[in-house]
Design a protein around this motif. Structure first.
Motif, PDB file in Angstrom:
ATOM      1  N   LEU A 132      15.316  -7.016   6.961  1.00  0.00           N
ATOM      2  CA  LEU A 132      14.319  -6.558   8.288  1.00  0.00           C
ATOM      3  C   LEU A 132      13.350  -6.807   7.045  1.00  0.00           C
ATOM      4  CD1 LEU A 132      16.955  -3.192   8.587  1.00  0.00           C
ATOM      5  CD2 LEU A 132      16.168  -5.489   9.923  1.00  0.00           C
ATOM      6  N   ALA A 133      12.520  -7.817   5.977  1.00  0.00           N
ATOM      7  CA  ALA A 133      11.057  -7.240   5.736  1.00  0.00           C
ATOM      8  C   ALA A 133      10.304  -7.737   6.743  1.00  0.00           C
ATOM      9  CB  ALA A 133      11.292  -8.673   4.678  1.00  0.00           C
ATOM     10  N   PRO A 134      10.660  -8.689   7.195  1.00  0.00           N
ATOM     11  CA  PRO A 134       9.305  -9.690   8.530  1.00  0.00           C
ATOM     12  C   PRO A 134       8.627  -8.330   8.568  1.00  0.00           C
ATOM     13  CG  PRO A 134      11.970 -11.163   8.360  1.00  0.00           C
ATOM     14  CD  PRO A 134      11.301  -9.490   7.366  1.00  0.00           C
ATOM     15  N   ALA A 186       8.690   5.117  13.197  1.00  0.00           N
ATOM     16  CA  ALA A 186       9.227   4.698  14.697  1.00  0.00           C
ATOM     17  C   ALA A 186      10.582   3.640  14.633  1.00  0.00           C
ATOM     18  CB  ALA A 186       8.482   4.492  15.683  1.00  0.00           C
ATOM     19  N   VAL A 187       9.351   2.943  13.908  1.00  0.00           N
ATOM     20  CA  VAL A 187      10.226   0.526  13.407  1.00  0.00           C
ATOM     21  C   VAL A 187      11.494   0.675  12.873  1.00  0.00           C
ATOM     22  CG1 VAL A 187       9.890  -1.432  13.028  1.00  0.00           C
ATOM     23  CG2 VAL A 187       8.062   0.147  13.814  1.00  0.00           C
ATOM     24  N   LEU A 188      12.059   1.344  12.022  1.00  0.00           N
ATOM     25  CA  LEU A 188      13.085   1.670  11.134  1.00  0.00           C
ATOM     26  C   LEU A 188      13.931   1.492  11.472  1.00  0.00           C
ATOM     27  CD1 LEU A 188      12.077   1.116   7.269  1.00  0.00           C
ATOM     28  CD2 LEU A 188      12.664  -0.488   8.328  1.00  0.00           C
ATOM     29  N   ARG A 190       7.016 -17.358   2.013  1.00  0.00           N
ATOM     30  CA  ARG A 190       6.807 -18.676   2.723  1.00  0.00           C
ATOM     31  C   ARG A 190       5.644 -19.961   2.981  1.00  0.00           C
ATOM     32  NH1 ARG A 190      11.756 -20.296   3.298  1.00  0.00           N
ATOM     33  NH2 ARG A 190      12.611 -18.764   3.870  1.00  0.00           N
ATOM     34  N   GLU A 191       4.967 -18.373   3.587  1.00  0.00           N
ATOM     35  CA  GLU A 191       3.692 -19.769   3.770  1.00  0.00           C
ATOM     36  C   GLU A 191       2.903 -18.974   3.116  1.00  0.00           C
ATOM     37  OE1 GLU A 191       3.788 -21.902   5.842  1.00  0.00           O
ATOM     38  OE2 GLU A 191       5.444 -21.577   6.254  1.00  0.00           O
ATOM     39  N   PRO A 192       1.973 -19.924   2.480  1.00  0.00           N
ATOM     40  CA  PRO A 192       0.672 -19.622   1.525  1.00  0.00           C
ATOM     41  C   PRO A 192      -0.224 -18.284   1.889  1.00  0.00           C
ATOM     42  CG  PRO A 192       0.498 -22.017   2.245  1.00  0.00           C
ATOM     43  CD  PRO A 192       1.450 -21.284   2.140  1.00  0.00           C
ATOM     44  N   ASP A 193      -0.509 -17.908   3.237  1.00  0.00           N
ATOM     45  CA  ASP A 193      -1.258 -16.570   3.127  1.00  0.00           C
ATOM     46  C   ASP A 193      -0.085 -15.353   3.957  1.00  0.00           C
ATOM     47  OD1 ASP A 193       0.301 -17.557   5.605  1.00  0.00           O
ATOM     48  OD2 ASP A 193      -1.016 -17.585   7.629  1.00  0.00           O
ATOM     49  N   ALA A 194       1.157 -15.758   3.317  1.00  0.00           N
ATOM     50  CA  ALA A 194       2.057 -14.790   3.362  1.00  0.00           C
ATOM     51  C   ALA A 194       1.419 -13.036   2.675  1.00  0.00           C
ATOM     52  CB  ALA A 194       3.363 -14.709   2.231  1.00  0.00           C
ATOM     53  N   PRO A 195       1.318 -12.249   3.437  1.00  0.00           N
ATOM     54  CA  PRO A 195       0.701 -10.752   2.801  1.00  0.00           C
ATOM     55  C   PRO A 195       1.286 -10.778   1.615  1.00  0.00           C
ATOM     56  CG  PRO A 195       1.480 -10.337   4.921  1.00  0.00           C
ATOM     57  CD  PRO A 195       1.852 -11.478   4.125  1.00  0.00           C
ATOM     58  N   LEU A 196       1.969 -10.242   1.167  1.00  0.00           N
ATOM     59  CA  LEU A 196       2.254 -10.393  -0.493  1.00  0.00           C
ATOM     60  C   LEU A 196       1.859 -11.533  -1.466  1.00  0.00           C
ATOM     61  CD1 LEU A 196       3.432  -9.132  -3.147  1.00  0.00           C
ATOM     62  CD2 LEU A 196       6.369  -9.722  -2.389  1.00  0.00           C
ATOM     63  N   LEU A 236       6.753  -6.047   6.987  1.00  0.00           N
ATOM     64  CA  LEU A 236       5.574  -6.716   7.029  1.00  0.00           C
ATOM     65  C   LEU A 236       4.246  -6.616   8.731  1.00  0.00           C
ATOM     66  CD1 LEU A 236       6.984  -9.053   4.317  1.00  0.00           C
ATOM     67  CD2 LEU A 236       5.164  -7.997   4.144  1.00  0.00           C
ATOM     68  N   ALA A 237       5.454  -7.035   9.450  1.00  0.00           N
ATOM     69  CA  ALA A 237       4.815  -7.371  11.221  1.00  0.00           C
ATOM     70  C   ALA A 237       3.530  -6.192  10.853  1.00  0.00           C
ATOM     71  CB  ALA A 237       5.761  -7.178  11.433  1.00  0.00           C
TER      72      ALA A 237
END
Length: 315
Positions: A208-210, A175-177, A260-266, A213-214
């Motif tokens: 579209l990666a964000p 539904a999102v993409l 970009r952030e230390p808590d990024a999911p990857l 990841l959301a």
């Protein structure tokens, strides 16, 4: 006149050029477009970007190429000897001393100042490289699974199609993409991105990666996509460590827009998969490592004070 060092970090989204002194005084900075000779615009367009930025950054400091003590070029698309030769033919007449390497090497000195270790740059795509006592090696783009932001979105699109075919788990991505592509169904999304004359690009896919990841905390398919990319990166890191003769604890510095952030999911997933590796997160631009490379290769010794000074200027 103080010794001056030039570095260029060229990628699939943007290219940076910088000038520094041995003690980390950033005296010039310029940003431009895509510098990858494999990008759709082709090698001549990439050359124009790189040379244009070099000209801009030197002009901003009222310098000529002959004034540069050493130049370090870290360029996406330097995958084969013929690629390096393309750039060497272009750049060698302009500089007395230079090095040309894949952009995967740029981040390594952001981990260790001695230039040993492994870098994982996760931006539009992925660039992985290692430097050790036995060898230095950039993991060819062509060997990799789909990685980085574009790779994540590519796998997310595949998950949508598999779900549509009844061959994969149901996912909120269905539904999102499609609306993000201007489509109302997965079939329309497939046509828009694959039909003759389509204008869909690698960079547009990565953007579209964000949105993917959301969903990581609410969709098991997305969570598995992230975990799978982390597992694959960890396997490639192990191969690089063995090939380059690196022994534990091996320093692995990870950076780029996807983490970009230390808590990024990857990055959180990499913490789970990397075991006893010395995993370090970097928010510094890869240009920092390239500038430190230029200093070290030019005969000076980059120090923590040098790195800290450049970090403050670049941020």
């Amino acid at each position: 006149m103080r010794d001056v060092f030039l570095a260029v970090d060229a990628g699939n989204t943007k290219t940076w050029a910088g000038l520094t002194t041995a003690d980390g005084d950033l005296i010039g900075l310029a940003r431009g477009g895509v510098g990858d000779i494999y990008a759709p615009a082709g090698p001549e367009a990439a050359k124009a970007v790189v040379l244009g930025l070099v000209g801009d950054v030197l002009a901003s400091a009222d310098l000529e190429p002959s004034d540069v003590n050493h130049a370090a070029f870290r360029l996406a698309g330097v995958d084969w000897p013929v690629d390096e030769q393309f750039w060497r033919t272009t750049l060698k007449p302009r500089f007395n001393s230079l090095s040309i390497k894949n952009d995967g090497f740029a981040l390594i000195r952001c981990g260790r100042l001695d230039g040993q270790g492994i870098s994982v740059v996760l931006g539009t795509g992925a660039a992985l490289a290692g430097c050790g006592p036995d060898k230095e090696w950039a993991l060819s783009w062509w060997l990799q699974h789909p990685l980085g932001a574009a790779g994540l979105v590519s796998e997310a699109m595949r998950a949508v199609y598999l779900a549509q075919l009844g061959m994969g788990e149901s996912t909120k991505l269905s539904a999102v993409l499609p609306p993000l592509f201007g489509a109302s169904t997965p079939e329309e999304m497939l046509e828009l991105t694959t039909a003759r004359g389509n204008t869909f690009t690698f960079a547009a896919q990565a953007a579209l990666a964000p949105a993917v990841l959301a969903l990581v905390d609410d969709d098991s398919v997305v969570a598995q996509l992230v975990n799978t990319q982390a597992e694959r990166i960890t396997e490639y890191v192990g191969s690089l460590a063995r090939t380059c003769g690196l022994v534990g604890p091996v320093t692995v510095v990870v950076g780029g827009g996807l983490v970009r952030e230390p808590d990024a999911p990857l990055f959180a997933a990499l913490r789970r998969t990397c075991g006893d590796l010395d995993l370090r997160h970097s928010q510094d631009p890869a240009l920092l490592g390239a500038l430190l490379d230029a200093i070290a290769e030019g005969g000076a010794t980059p120090t923590e004070a040098t790195r800290n000074r450049l970090t403050q200027k670049l941020r």
